[in-house]
Design an enzyme around this catalytic site. Structure first.
Site, PDB file in Angstrom:
ATOM      1  CB  THR A 124      -7.258  25.396  -8.206  1.00 56.97           C
ATOM      2  OG1 THR A 124      -7.314  25.178  -6.795  1.00 56.97           O
ATOM      3  CG2 THR A 124      -8.506  24.819  -8.857  1.00 56.97           C
ATOM      4  CG  ASP A 154      -8.268  25.924  -2.224  1.00 54.74           C
ATOM      5  OD1 ASP A 154      -7.029  26.008  -2.395  1.00 54.74           O
ATOM      6  OD2 ASP A 154      -9.011  25.225  -2.929  1.00 54.74           O
ATOM      7  CD  GLU A 214     -14.955  23.791  -9.281  1.00 53.43           C
ATOM      8  OE1 GLU A 214     -13.737  24.052  -9.248  1.00 53.43           O
ATOM      9  OE2 GLU A 214     -15.612  23.462  -8.269  1.00 53.43           O
TER      10      GLU A 214
END
Length: 281
Positions: free
Chosen positions: A88, A83, A65
């Site tokens: 995020t 994405d 990640e």
């Protein structure tokens, strides 16, 4: 009829292992041998919930990640990675477009109403389910990074991770008869694909895998079932533009499986995005 396949578990070069060569047969003896070699199959220890294993799990997830083993450095991470899920952020990639970031901030604000993210709650509710930044730019990323210096917010991220991802994944894996590696495989899938029941959510992936192989709880081979689960997950990742790189499966989880390391025992070495990571005993 569910598929049962035999893994070529001989000593393979890493690149060859990533190609997933198989021949027809039964994998039951392979799973038994793996558990015997590592002494930590389904019956070993406390599984992924043991403190040392949980720490290891966070490191492996962080390597995929955030490209680091220092998973605690990710509390203040935030960016839009393109994405389609908005920003995020944080420990395991909470997203403004997938409800978990909103849930985190709402729960945190309930206990700490004067926090620096509370003023963004109306915008977070509006953009939930989209990739929009409306109402979040330009100040939200800086506010997130600043709040991540607060111990209570870091603790809130830990709690959200455990209650939404880690604990349900480990519990489901235990019920399916999976040991420490299998519990991690479920956890990493839960983190990336979310705890959804749709075709590409965690529970949808599990259903697809179970249509092809019995879980150990159903009398199947742990090794064969995990191999098929990883196949299903890899296919789902390849179908997503942002997740075409499947090295977190090919040169990490698949490598652990092919090494027969069902107990996820250290020392451990793996690659993600071409970078090599190692954890000593």
């Amino acid at each position: 009829m569910k598929r049962v396949r035999l893994l070529l578990l001989a000593v393979l070069p890493l690149a060859a292992a990533a190609l997933c060569f198989f021949v027809p047969g039964s994998a039951g003896s392979e799973a038994a041998g793996s558990a015997g070699r590592h002494g930590a199959g389904r019956a070993g220890g406390a599984g992924l919930a043991a403190p040392d294993k949980k720490e290891l799990a966070q490191k492996i997830v962080a390597s995929a990640e955030n490209s680091t083993l220092d998973w605690r450095s990710a509390y203040g991470y935030i960016e839009d990675i393109g994405d389609g899920q908005g920003y995020t952020a944080g420990l395991i990639g909470f997203c403004t477009g997938t409800h978990d970031l909103l849930s985190l901030v709402e729960r945190y604000t309930k206990d700490h109403p004067d926090n620096g993210l509370a003023r963004y709650l109306p915008a977070l509710r509006r953009v939930d389910g989209t990739d929009s930044h409306e109402g979040l730019d330009p100040g939200f990323p800086a506010a997130w990074r600043k709040e991540a210096t607060v111990a209570a917010f870091r603790e809130a991220q830990d709690t959200e991770r455990d209650e939404v991802y880690f604990d349900p994944a480990v519990r489901r894996a235990e019920l399916d008869g999976l040991g420490t590696l299998g519990q991690f495989v479920y956890y990493d899938a839960m983190v990336m694909h979310g705890p959804g029941t749709g075709p590409d959510g965690f529970y949808g992936l599990r259903r697809r895998a179970m249509a092809e192989a019995d879980t150990p709880a159903e009398g199947g081979s742990e090794t064969a079932y995990l191999d098929i689960f990883l196949d299903v997950r890899r296919t789902a990742m390849k179908a997503e533009t942002a997740h075409h790189d499947t090295s977190r499966i090919d040169t990490a989880q698949r490598k652990f499986l092919y090494d027969g390391n069902l107990g996820l025992d250290t020392p451990l070495e793996w690659k993600v995005y071409g970078e090599t990571y190692r954890v000593a005993r």
